[in-house]
Design a protein around this motif. Structure first.
Motif, PDB file in Angstrom:
ATOM      1  N   SER A 539      -2.025   2.287  -2.949  1.00  0.00           N
ATOM      2  CA  SER A 539      -2.012   3.051  -1.699  1.00  0.00           C
ATOM      3  C   SER A 539      -3.338   2.939  -0.955  1.00  0.00           C
ATOM      4  O   SER A 539      -3.378   2.623   0.243  1.00  0.00           O
ATOM      5  CB  SER A 539      -1.684   4.519  -1.981  1.00  0.00           C
ATOM      6  OG  SER A 539      -0.381   4.659  -2.471  1.00  0.00           O
ATOM      7  N   LEU A 542      -4.070  -0.668   0.064  1.00  0.00           N
ATOM      8  CA  LEU A 542      -3.195  -1.085   1.156  1.00  0.00           C
ATOM      9  C   LEU A 542      -3.771  -0.632   2.495  1.00  0.00           C
ATOM     10  O   LEU A 542      -3.778  -1.385   3.471  1.00  0.00           O
ATOM     11  CB  LEU A 542      -1.788  -0.522   0.955  1.00  0.00           C
ATOM     12  CG  LEU A 542      -0.790  -0.773   2.083  1.00  0.00           C
ATOM     13  CD1 LEU A 542      -0.623  -2.274   2.346  1.00  0.00           C
ATOM     14  CD2 LEU A 542       0.565  -0.140   1.756  1.00  0.00           C
ATOM     15  N   ARG A 543      -4.259   0.623   2.560  1.00  0.00           N
ATOM     16  CA  ARG A 543      -4.838   1.101   3.811  1.00  0.00           C
ATOM     17  C   ARG A 543      -6.081   0.283   4.192  1.00  0.00           C
ATOM     18  O   ARG A 543      -6.245  -0.098   5.351  1.00  0.00           O
ATOM     19  CB  ARG A 543      -5.193   2.592   3.677  1.00  0.00           C
ATOM     20  CG  ARG A 543      -3.997   3.485   3.470  1.00  0.00           C
ATOM     21  CD  ARG A 543      -4.314   4.946   3.793  1.00  0.00           C
ATOM     22  NE  ARG A 543      -5.406   5.470   2.985  1.00  0.00           N
ATOM     23  CZ  ARG A 543      -5.249   6.018   1.796  1.00  0.00           C
ATOM     24  NH1 ARG A 543      -4.046   6.082   1.250  1.00  0.00           N
ATOM     25  NH2 ARG A 543      -6.292   6.517   1.137  1.00  0.00           N
ATOM     26  N   ALA A 546      -5.017  -3.332   5.070  1.00  0.00           N
ATOM     27  CA  ALA A 546      -4.327  -3.357   6.359  1.00  0.00           C
ATOM     28  C   ALA A 546      -5.318  -3.226   7.511  1.00  0.00           C
ATOM     29  O   ALA A 546      -5.164  -3.866   8.557  1.00  0.00           O
ATOM     30  CB  ALA A 546      -3.289  -2.244   6.423  1.00  0.00           C
ATOM     31  N   TYR A 588       1.125  -4.384  -0.341  1.00  0.00           N
ATOM     32  CA  TYR A 588       2.368  -3.791   0.163  1.00  0.00           C
ATOM     33  C   TYR A 588       3.482  -3.883  -0.879  1.00  0.00           C
ATOM     34  O   TYR A 588       4.245  -2.921  -1.087  1.00  0.00           O
ATOM     35  CB  TYR A 588       2.769  -4.510   1.443  1.00  0.00           C
ATOM     36  CG  TYR A 588       3.996  -3.966   2.121  1.00  0.00           C
ATOM     37  CD1 TYR A 588       4.079  -2.639   2.504  1.00  0.00           C
ATOM     38  CD2 TYR A 588       5.078  -4.794   2.398  1.00  0.00           C
ATOM     39  CE1 TYR A 588       5.206  -2.144   3.134  1.00  0.00           C
ATOM     40  CE2 TYR A 588       6.209  -4.314   3.036  1.00  0.00           C
ATOM     41  CZ  TYR A 588       6.265  -2.986   3.401  1.00  0.00           C
ATOM     42  OH  TYR A 588       7.395  -2.503   4.024  1.00  0.00           O
ATOM     43  N   TYR A 591       2.718  -1.426  -3.567  1.00  0.00           N
ATOM     44  CA  TYR A 591       2.877  -0.077  -3.019  1.00  0.00           C
ATOM     45  C   TYR A 591       4.313   0.406  -3.154  1.00  0.00           C
ATOM     46  O   TYR A 591       4.569   1.583  -3.427  1.00  0.00           O
ATOM     47  CB  TYR A 591       2.436  -0.092  -1.561  1.00  0.00           C
ATOM     48  CG  TYR A 591       2.803   1.129  -0.756  1.00  0.00           C
ATOM     49  CD1 TYR A 591       2.036   2.283  -0.811  1.00  0.00           C
ATOM     50  CD2 TYR A 591       3.908   1.120   0.104  1.00  0.00           C
ATOM     51  CE1 TYR A 591       2.370   3.402  -0.054  1.00  0.00           C
ATOM     52  CE2 TYR A 591       4.245   2.219   0.859  1.00  0.00           C
ATOM     53  CZ  TYR A 591       3.477   3.355   0.777  1.00  0.00           C
ATOM     54  OH  TYR A 591       3.811   4.454   1.530  1.00  0.00           O
ATOM     55  N   SER A 600      -0.721   7.678   2.894  1.00  0.00           N
ATOM     56  CA  SER A 600       0.031   6.428   3.033  1.00  0.00           C
ATOM     57  C   SER A 600       1.475   6.684   3.422  1.00  0.00           C
ATOM     58  O   SER A 600       2.093   5.886   4.131  1.00  0.00           O
ATOM     59  CB  SER A 600      -0.023   5.635   1.723  1.00  0.00           C
ATOM     60  OG  SER A 600      -1.342   5.288   1.388  1.00  0.00           O
ATOM     61  N   TRP A 605       4.667   1.524   7.539  1.00  0.00           N
ATOM     62  CA  TRP A 605       4.037   0.272   7.123  1.00  0.00           C
ATOM     63  C   TRP A 605       4.776  -0.950   7.653  1.00  0.00           C
ATOM     64  O   TRP A 605       4.155  -1.968   7.968  1.00  0.00           O
ATOM     65  CB  TRP A 605       3.933   0.224   5.596  1.00  0.00           C
ATOM     66  CG  TRP A 605       2.882   1.135   5.068  1.00  0.00           C
ATOM     67  CD1 TRP A 605       3.061   2.275   4.341  1.00  0.00           C
ATOM     68  CD2 TRP A 605       1.468   1.006   5.250  1.00  0.00           C
ATOM     69  NE1 TRP A 605       1.858   2.862   4.059  1.00  0.00           N
ATOM     70  CE2 TRP A 605       0.860   2.100   4.606  1.00  0.00           C
ATOM     71  CE3 TRP A 605       0.663   0.081   5.908  1.00  0.00           C
ATOM     72  CZ2 TRP A 605      -0.513   2.287   4.586  1.00  0.00           C
ATOM     73  CZ3 TRP A 605      -0.708   0.260   5.893  1.00  0.00           C
ATOM     74  CH2 TRP A 605      -1.293   1.339   5.236  1.00  0.00           C
ATOM     75  N   LEU A 609       2.473  -3.599   9.699  1.00  0.00           N
ATOM     76  CA  LEU A 609       2.272  -4.981   9.261  1.00  0.00           C
ATOM     77  C   LEU A 609       2.955  -5.971  10.190  1.00  0.00           C
ATOM     78  O   LEU A 609       2.488  -7.098  10.360  1.00  0.00           O
ATOM     79  CB  LEU A 609       2.775  -5.147   7.828  1.00  0.00           C
ATOM     80  CG  LEU A 609       2.044  -4.294   6.773  1.00  0.00           C
ATOM     81  CD1 LEU A 609       2.560  -4.616   5.393  1.00  0.00           C
ATOM     82  CD2 LEU A 609       0.545  -4.520   6.849  1.00  0.00           C
ATOM     83  N   VAL A 659      -5.000   3.949  10.163  1.00  0.00           N
ATOM     84  CA  VAL A 659      -4.474   3.591   8.852  1.00  0.00           C
ATOM     85  C   VAL A 659      -5.453   3.977   7.744  1.00  0.00           C
ATOM     86  O   VAL A 659      -5.061   4.498   6.690  1.00  0.00           O
ATOM     87  CB  VAL A 659      -4.170   2.080   8.813  1.00  0.00           C
ATOM     88  CG1 VAL A 659      -3.984   1.609   7.386  1.00  0.00           C
ATOM     89  CG2 VAL A 659      -2.910   1.775   9.621  1.00  0.00           C
TER      90      VAL A 659
END
Length: 729
Positions: A539, A542-543, A546, A588, A591, A600, A605, A609, A659
């Protein structure tokens, strides 16, 4: 009544009896191997490695593909299995050498999967082979027996995969892609009809649009199991990912065409003719994905694109002061769509193993197709040697936890110390929350299993009883326990191990006690490792990934605009986006296998993305048709394009900040229909003498407007209508 209720519960959880068929297959193979080795050959060592070979390769390995493919993977993995057992057997002479080997092998085996999902499915099985061999007694002279037992197990299991109740052939990613091409082609046909007859009704088109978006949505990597998704580093998997991205872009462009439909019927509309040709090419691309199909021919599509380019208008006749802006918009959008269809077709060629000639490489988009599999694997491997790689985090966490568990088992001189590592391997997940969730059923199930098996040991002393009952416990552990849930699975697996070792090395009820102590110790080590090392799992990364991805995307947009205005090609900016894509896609995918944290969970998402995934492929296509410097001779348009790129940069940066930190994003660039977008540059369309420059300006401006549209899908304008173009409602 109770038996009927239990059977109904099992059937409801196992549609098609897939789990029970697999359990029956494993039970037959495991029983045959164990009986032949323990009672036929009279070798406990041979029986131990034979049985655990079936358990590791049949239960812990998660292999993709139909039965013949899984059988090939099992057989071709044997050299690696032999090497792991040999190394484990040689390092078993000391706790510290065995733990050092566990640290290295645990990391290498886990991290090797970054380039191939099949290796991910084999990772747990490979680690078990080393774990079993690395424990005392230190007997290198028994290595031939160990290798023979495992080889017998793996070979028989591979044969059983093919001939004993083989699993149904699964729906592959290629088949999903084929289905998506059919849906998109039908949608393009309906859109072409709408362009030539806008008053003919849209009911059929709306239905086809919904189906097209549904089938394309199924291509998302996060919605496909890791073992099935095309995440390998090889050219074929990368080509499949590009094909999916191209189909998404085709859908978005088709929606823009519909938004710019003419108010009156135009039977001979060039955009509609090109759309029809694109639909046929997409269908042919889908058909060519089938095994043994003929390669797709791009001749008809290239001819259609050539005709559309020659028909590209500047104005009505020679009146360049009154350009036909609506037709400019339609033709520019149709040509952009056609170029994405061509990307799809070339991607299908690469996915089928065809070699590309120079003109088909699209600069950097298919550059990887020139390289061999080992080069591509090394690139992906190197990309994940980064502080923000979730694969790196997971591999290090697992390796350290297993090494600590090996030290603990050796220091405390546990008789069945490999159960400690098995428990750690079972409990440890990619986030602390998931690890804590797995702890309770592991401990409760082990306690229940230890109580039952310990009680049986006190009452029944004869090994023959456990020999007769072994197939029943195998079936319960592999099938019923899996269907009833983690607590039952752990309890029945504990009973199974007790029944096995009652025949290999009888220890009475203390065997159940040892099992309980080992599992609790291994579970504690797994929980401590999960809490101490990157506890938030995918999580948080990913943030962060991203945000970096969106920042790299914004830079690529600005560099592309500079290129068409006379600057250099943005190849380095594109490469930065591609490197960021590797990390954000892996984050992702992981996740989706975890329980997301609240920050998140609030992020869309898929939409976030998607704002980045479409930039580089679309920019590559844009620069192929509008080469660097194509607008350098028209300085009046430079401020307008730079202003649009600057607004997009701000939108990407605001989204990245939201994000990472959860702060609300600022105003996003509002999308506009093509005609409205070009109204601001309408006075400039008559200032240039080159028809190609007008075409370049329209296409670049349309590309920028499309990017603003994708940003608006993440945060629709406040108080306005939801963005419908390019997004399924």
């Amino acid at each position: 009544m109770l038996g009927t209720s239990l059977l109904g519960r099992l059937r409801s959880r196992d549609p098609g009896d897939a789990v029970l068929r697999r359990a029956a297959r494993l039970t037959l193979v495991a029983s045959a191997v164990f009986y032949a080795c323990r009672y036929g050959a009279g070798s406990p060592m041979l029986a131990t490695y034979g049985l655990f070979g079936v358990v590791a390769a049949g239960s812990f390995a998660q292999l993709p593909g139909p039965a013949p493919q899984r059988a090939r993977i099992l057989v071709t993995s044997l050299p690696a299995v032999w090497a792991l057992i040999a190394v484990g057997s040689l390092l078993a002479w000391s706790t510290w050498t065995a733990a050092g080997g566990m640290l290295v092998i645990g990391f290498v085996v886990a991290f090797a999967g970054v380039g191939n999902p099949r290796l991910v499915g084999l990772a747990s099985a490979f680690q078990l082979f080393y774990i079993l061999a690395s424990f005392p007694p230190y007997q290198p002279n028994t290595l031939p027996e160990r290798l023979a037992g495992v080889t017998l197990a793996v070979v028989l299991l591979a044969v059983a995969e093919v001939f004993l109740w083989p699993d149904p052939v699964p729906v592959t990613y290629r088949q999903r892609l084929t289905e998506a091409t059919g849906g998109v082609a039908a949608f393009l046909d309906a859109t072409a009809t709408m362009l030539t007859d806008p008053r003919g009704g849209h009911g059929g088109r709306d239905t086809r649009r919904e189906r097209a978006y549904d089938t394309v949505a199924g291509l998302a990597l996060g919605l496909n199991p890791t073992a099935w998704a095309p995440t390998a580093a090889g050219a074929r998997d990368r080509a499949l990912r590009i094909c999916a991205a191209a189909l998404r872009e085709v859908l978005a462009e088709a929606d823009r065409l519909a938004a710019d439909a003419p108010p009156e019927p135009i039977p001979d509309l060039a955009a509609a003719r090109l759309l029809t040709s694109c639909a046929e090419t997409i269908r042919a691309a889908g058909r060519s994905l089938a095994p043994g199909a003929q390669p797709i021919d791009l001749g008809d599509l290239d001819a259609a694109i050539g005709r559309a380019e020659r028909a590209y208008p500047v104005g009505e006749g020679d009146d360049r002061d009154a350009p036909d802006v609506p037709r400019l918009c339609r033709d520019a959008t149709a040509l952009a769509l056609a170029d994405q269809v061509r990307v799809l077709a070339v991607g299908v060629r690469v996915a089928n193993g065809s070699r590309l000639d120079g003109e088909d490489v699209y600069s950097g988009l298919f550059e990887y197709a020139r390289h061999g599999p080992w080069t591509l694997y090394w690139r992906q491997f190197r990309s994940h040697l980064a502080p923000r790689s979730v694969h790196l985090h997971s591999s290090l966490r697992l390796a350290v936890a297993l090494a600590v568990a090996r030290v603990a088992a050796g220091v405390f001189q546990l008789t069945h110390g490999f159960w400690v590592l098995l428990a750690t391997l079972t409990v440890l997940h990619t986030s602390a929350a998931e690890t804590r969730t797995a702890l309770r059923p592991a401990v409760l199930g082990t306690i229940a299993g230890a109580v039952v098996s310990g009680g049986l040991m006190l009452v029944v002393q004869e090994p023959i009883v456990y020999a007769i009952a072994l197939p029943f416990t195998l079936m319960l552990a592999f099938g019923v326990g899996r269907l009833l849930g983690p607590v039952w699975q752990q309890a029945l697996f504990t009973v199974l191990l007790t029944f096995v070792f009652a025949q290999l090395a009888p220890e009475g009820w203390r065997l159940a006690e040892a099992r309980l102590v080992d599992v609790v110790l291994g579970a504690v080590i797994g929980v401590v490792a999960g809490v101490a090392m990157w506890p938030r799992g995918a999580s948080r990364e990913l943030r962060r990934n991203a945000a970096r991805y969106l920042e790299a995307t914004a830079d690529a947009v600005e560099q592309t605009v500079r290129a068409v205005l006379g600057g250099p090609r943005p190849d380095q900016a594109f490469e930065r986006v591609r490197r960021s894509t590797v990390l954000v896609d892996s984050s992702y995918c992981q996740y989706h296998s975890e329980r997301p944290d609240p920050p998140s969970r609030r992020v869309d998402w898929d939409a976030v993305l998607a704002t980045g995934h479409r930039v580089v492929p679309a920019a590559e296509s844009l620069l192929r048709r509008n080469p660097p410097g194509c607008l350098a001779g028209w300085p009046a348009v430079a401020p307008l394009l730079r202003d649009s790129a600057g607004q997009l940069r701000g939108g990407y940066d605001d989204l990245a900040d939201e994000v990472v930190h959860g702060r609300p994003a600022g105003p996003v660039p509002a999308p506009a229909d093509c005609v409205d977008e070009l109204d601001r540059i309408r006075p400039l369309l008559g200032e240039v003498g080159s028809q190609s420059s007008v075409r370049h300006l329209v296409e670049v401006d349309r590309w920028l407007a499309g990017l603003a549209d994708s940003l608006a899908r993440v945060h629709p304008p406040a108080g306005g209508e939801p963005v419908s173009r390019g997004r399924r409602q």
